[in-house]
Design a protein around this motif. Structure first.
Motif, PDB file in Angstrom:
ATOM      1  N   TYR A  16     105.074  62.334  76.585  1.00 22.73           N
ATOM      2  CA  TYR A  16     103.959  62.069  75.665  1.00 22.73           C
ATOM      3  C   TYR A  16     103.358  60.721  76.027  1.00 22.73           C
ATOM      4  CZ  TYR A  16     101.280  61.656  71.300  1.00 22.73           C
ATOM      5  OH  TYR A  16     100.274  61.540  70.371  1.00 22.73           O
ATOM      6  N   ARG A  17     102.089  60.751  76.460  1.00 19.59           N
ATOM      7  CA  ARG A  17     101.405  59.521  76.876  1.00 19.59           C
ATOM      8  C   ARG A  17     100.027  59.553  76.216  1.00 19.59           C
ATOM      9  NH1 ARG A  17     103.164  62.243  81.053  1.00 19.59           N
ATOM     10  NH2 ARG A  17     101.088  62.609  81.902  1.00 19.59           N
ATOM     11  N   GLY A  18      99.873  58.785  75.135  1.00 18.05           N
ATOM     12  CA  GLY A  18      98.692  59.014  74.319  1.00 18.05           C
ATOM     13  C   GLY A  18      97.871  57.795  73.981  1.00 18.05           C
ATOM     14  N   MET A  19      96.664  58.102  73.511  1.00 11.41           N
ATOM     15  CA  MET A  19      95.778  57.128  72.882  1.00 11.41           C
ATOM     16  C   MET A  19      95.186  57.781  71.638  1.00 11.41           C
ATOM     17  SD  MET A  19      95.586  54.052  74.201  1.00 11.41           S
ATOM     18  CE  MET A  19      94.031  53.480  73.504  1.00 11.41           C
ATOM     19  N   HIS A  20      95.004  56.938  70.639  1.00 12.15           N
ATOM     20  CA  HIS A  20      94.514  57.353  69.329  1.00 12.15           C
ATOM     21  C   HIS A  20      93.113  56.780  69.132  1.00 12.15           C
ATOM     22  CE1 HIS A  20      93.971  55.495  65.285  1.00 12.15           C
ATOM     23  NE2 HIS A  20      94.617  56.518  64.753  1.00 12.15           N
ATOM     24  N   LEU A  21      92.297  57.437  68.320  1.00 18.32           N
ATOM     25  CA  LEU A  21      91.002  56.886  67.941  1.00 18.32           C
ATOM     26  C   LEU A  21      90.672  57.314  66.521  1.00 18.32           C
ATOM     27  CD1 LEU A  21      88.523  55.216  68.800  1.00 18.32           C
ATOM     28  CD2 LEU A  21      87.455  57.358  69.531  1.00 18.32           C
ATOM     29  N   ASP A  22      90.440  56.316  65.676  1.00 17.04           N
ATOM     30  CA  ASP A  22      90.050  56.526  64.285  1.00 17.04           C
ATOM     31  C   ASP A  22      88.530  56.666  64.222  1.00 17.04           C
ATOM     32  OD1 ASP A  22      89.388  56.160  61.579  1.00 17.04           O
ATOM     33  OD2 ASP A  22      89.909  54.019  61.597  1.00 17.04           O
ATOM     34  N   VAL A  27      94.008  52.860  67.847  1.00 15.64           N
ATOM     35  CA  VAL A  27      92.715  52.180  67.732  1.00 15.64           C
ATOM     36  C   VAL A  27      92.121  52.483  66.361  1.00 15.64           C
ATOM     37  CG1 VAL A  27      90.450  51.831  68.781  1.00 15.64           C
ATOM     38  CG2 VAL A  27      92.407  52.424  70.233  1.00 15.64           C
ATOM     39  N   TRP A  28      92.413  51.589  65.406  1.00 18.80           N
ATOM     40  CA  TRP A  28      91.864  51.698  64.054  1.00 18.80           C
ATOM     41  C   TRP A  28      90.555  50.927  64.015  1.00 18.80           C
ATOM     42  CZ3 TRP A  28      94.356  55.267  61.508  1.00 18.80           C
ATOM     43  CH2 TRP A  28      95.700  55.501  61.785  1.00 18.80           C
ATOM     44  N   THR A  29      89.534  51.528  63.423  1.00 21.97           N
ATOM     45  CA  THR A  29      88.178  51.038  63.684  1.00 21.97           C
ATOM     46  C   THR A  29      87.484  50.392  62.481  1.00 21.97           C
ATOM     47  OG1 THR A  29      87.215  53.226  63.236  1.00 21.97           O
ATOM     48  CG2 THR A  29      87.861  52.737  65.517  1.00 21.97           C
ATOM     49  N   GLU A  30      88.237  49.850  61.534  1.00 23.17           N
ATOM     50  CA  GLU A  30      87.591  49.144  60.425  1.00 23.17           C
ATOM     51  C   GLU A  30      86.598  48.103  60.938  1.00 23.17           C
ATOM     52  OE1 GLU A  30      91.776  50.007  58.685  1.00 23.17           O
ATOM     53  OE2 GLU A  30      90.846  49.731  60.651  1.00 23.17           O
ATOM     54  N   PHE A  74      95.260  62.947  73.381  1.00 23.71           N
ATOM     55  CA  PHE A  74      94.247  62.251  72.598  1.00 23.71           C
ATOM     56  C   PHE A  74      94.480  62.562  71.128  1.00 23.71           C
ATOM     57  CE2 PHE A  74      89.657  62.544  70.932  1.00 23.71           C
ATOM     58  CZ  PHE A  74      89.677  61.232  70.470  1.00 23.71           C
ATOM     59  N   HIS A  75      94.905  61.569  70.364  1.00 23.38           N
ATOM     60  CA  HIS A  75      95.167  61.700  68.928  1.00 23.38           C
ATOM     61  C   HIS A  75      93.878  61.333  68.197  1.00 23.38           C
ATOM     62  CE1 HIS A  75      97.689  59.906  65.321  1.00 23.38           C
ATOM     63  NE2 HIS A  75      96.720  60.710  64.916  1.00 23.38           N
ATOM     64  N   TRP A  76      93.233  62.344  67.622  1.00 27.06           N
ATOM     65  CA  TRP A  76      91.905  62.194  67.018  1.00 27.06           C
ATOM     66  C   TRP A  76      92.063  62.112  65.507  1.00 27.06           C
ATOM     67  CZ3 TRP A  76      87.359  66.045  68.418  1.00 27.06           C
ATOM     68  CH2 TRP A  76      86.135  65.399  68.217  1.00 27.06           C
ATOM     69  N   HIS A  77      91.917  60.899  64.952  1.00 34.06           N
ATOM     70  CA  HIS A  77      92.097  60.632  63.525  1.00 34.06           C
ATOM     71  C   HIS A  77      90.789  60.963  62.810  1.00 34.06           C
ATOM     72  CE1 HIS A  77      94.160  58.496  60.202  1.00 34.06           C
ATOM     73  NE2 HIS A  77      92.942  58.082  59.863  1.00 34.06           N
ATOM     74  N   LEU A  78      90.744  62.125  62.159  1.00 35.31           N
ATOM     75  CA  LEU A  78      89.487  62.719  61.714  1.00 35.31           C
ATOM     76  C   LEU A  78      89.168  62.551  60.234  1.00 35.31           C
ATOM     77  CD1 LEU A  78      89.741  66.004  63.796  1.00 35.31           C
ATOM     78  CD2 LEU A  78      87.889  64.339  63.991  1.00 35.31           C
TER      79      LEU A  78
END
Length: 529
Positions: free
Chosen positions: A154-160, A468-471, A186-190
């Motif tokens: 498991y080699r991932g990146m997240h995006l909020d 990557v939390w995008t506040e 790709f962990h897509w925080h929807l």
């Protein structure tokens, strides 16, 4: 099976002086042997491959074509790039890349391994190939042999995209970043308190109401009094948009894992459907950051709603895993809610923490019945762990250790090493961020295996990801700035063997890689601490 052949004929080529050659591939391959000589790439060359390797072959064809024009009329003998299926390579993501003066050979047991080989080969080309500005007539590629395989599956990146939303064009660009660095998830925080971003056809108010907030906090949350911009913000991705992204990622051997938050971080939903909350009273889509007390009630109506939503999510995302959140769910409303207290009594639960376990376990059973598995943030350990859950450990490593010792799979995302919304430099001119301090070197030295685990327990650690939390990231350029170059360090954390890592060597390779980032017009930080 007869190999397919693609002829690439070039009118321009690249001249490279013979001499010392540095191989600066990121993430660092497990084994590189630099050999004598060069492979001369000129206008006469072909790609040979079997159908299993079509994606990889087409990628390298397109990549080279971006730098060199094609002339199909040449009749001269052609030097091959050959993709060969090698069933003795047991790891499905492993590959061998061999360059000698006569040919380039890529060996793998699957298309995935072959694709990762092309990402290494890509980095041997001048960065001018990335943007179509290569103009020379011939290119010498160094003769070498690479044998390579990832350390973690498991080699991932997240995006909020809940706090701030980004275009489908940028989402695809983000996926391209991952592919270049051999990441596979790709962990897509929807969904979030501040906005619901996925089209659900059965519940149109999610898109009419939950996707829009009336305004957004200006400045940092700690600034008092709070000020707002007075501008409506939001939107959502259509199901067709998301199907397109899933296919785009699949063509790069990347799995998209959607996150649908529950029971907390659900205030945007309750703004549209207040009957799903404990009070039944209307709330608004959140306009500032933080944790909110209005969360899903545990009444039957809530589970009916969530199962309907998940049915549509499953039709879009074929991933084995569905991320269901589970984090930061205050129990204040549950403690005073008649429905929740009745649920506790009826199910023989001890308290609201066990009620959260009931909630997560019930969703897990539903997803398991659809042949899917859940991932949740480490709060899902509280009140007992759902039987088949994978834990994403973000509050340090304690959750990972506890889950692994219970024989549950773990993905490492501790804030101190993996949160790319933290400041990466102490420079006072850094753009506004949530806080914290995570310089490049600290990302690089991260070892996803907690030292407290035995060798047997460590097998449950699947890998890690950058979050990557995008506040405080309102623009795509700001996302790039916060991600790069830390994503490069994270790629080496999850791909390269721990005993081969060397930070100073990484910095040398990073200097070379920066020219590639420039060619791709990536807005990266140049501050290392």
């Amino acid at each position: 099976m007869l190999p397919l052949v693609l002829h690439l004929i070039f009118s321009n080529a690249y001249s490279q002086e013979k001499g010392a050659t540095t191989i600066g591939i990121i993430p660092k391959p497990n084994y590189i042997e630099l050999q004598e000589g060069f492979f001369l790439l000129n206008k006469n060359f072909e790609i040979k491959y079997e159908s299993d390797f079509e994606i990889a072959a087409n990628f390298i064809k397109k990549f080279i074509s971006q730098g060199i024009s094609m002339d199909m009329s040449s009749k001269k003998p052609k030097r091959p790039i050959s993709f060969i299926k090698d069933s003795t390579i047991q790891n499905q993501e492993a590959y061998k890349l061999i360059i000698n003066p006569k040919e380039i050979t890529i060996k793998a047991s699957t298309g995935k391994g072959a694709f990762y080989a092309t990402q290494s080969l890509r980095q041997l080309f001048p960065s001018d190939f990335e943007n179509g500005t290569f103009r020379k007539k011939k290119l010498n590629l160094p003769c070498l042999m690479i044998e390579d395989a990832p350390q973690f599956s498991y080699r991932g990146m997240h995006l909020d995209v809940g706090r701030h939303m980004f275009s489908i064009k940028f989402i695809k660009r983000y996926i391209d970043f991952l592919a270049m660095l051999k990441m596979n998830t790709f962990h897509w925080h929807l969904t979030e308190d501040q906005g619901w971003r996925i089209e659900i056809k059965k519940y149109p108010k999610l898109n009419e109401i939950s996707s829009l907030r009336k305004e957004t906090l200006i400045g940092h949350y700690s600034d008092k009094p709070h000020k707002f911009d007075g501008k409506t913000y939001g939107g959502f991705y259509s199901q067709q948009n998301m199907l397109d992204v899933v296919q785009y990622a699949n063509d790069r051997f990347i799995t998209v894992i959607p996150e649908i938050e529950m029971p907390g971080h659900s205030q945007a939903v309750l703004a549209a459907y207040p009957e799903l909350g404990c009070s039944g009273e209307p709330v608004e889509v959140a306009t500032k950051w933080g944790v909110f007390e209005d969360i899903y009630c545990t009444k039957e109506q809530t589970f009916d709603f969530l199962e309907d939503v998940l049915d549509e999510v499953l039709d879009i995302f074929p991933s084995e895993y569905i991320h269901i959140g589970g984090d930061e769910a205050p129990k204040t409303r549950w403690k005073s809610c008649l429905d929740c207290q009745k649920r506790i009594a009826d199910e023989g639960l001890k308290d609201e923490h066990e009620l959260q376990n009931y909630f997560i376990s019930r969703i897990e059973r539903y997803l398991n019945s659809k042949e899917r598995q859940i991932i949740g943030w480490d709060e899902i350990l509280e009140g007992g762990l759902a039987p088949n859950a994978t834990v994403m450990s973000w509050r340090g490593t304690a959750g990972a250790i506890e889950a692994a010792r219970q024989k549950h799979n773990v993905i490492m995302t501790p804030t101190s090493y993996c949160y790319f919304d933290y400041y990466q430099s102490k420079d006072e001119n850094e753009p506004l961020a949530i806080g914290g301090y995570l310089p490049l070197e600290k990302v690089y030295i991260f070892n996803p295996i907690p030292e407290e685990l035995t060798k047997e327990e460590s097998k449950y650690v699947l890998g890690a990801q950058g979050n990557v939390w995008t506040e405080y990231m309102a623009s795509e350029k700001q996302v790039e700035y916060m991600v790069f170059p830390r994503i490069l360090a994270m790629s080496e954390v999850v791909w390269s063997k721990t005993n081969t890592k060397d930070y100073q060597n990484f910095l040398e390779r990073l200097k070379n890689f920066n020219s590639r980032l420039d060619a791709l017009k990536i807005n990266y930080s140049k501050k290392l601490n």
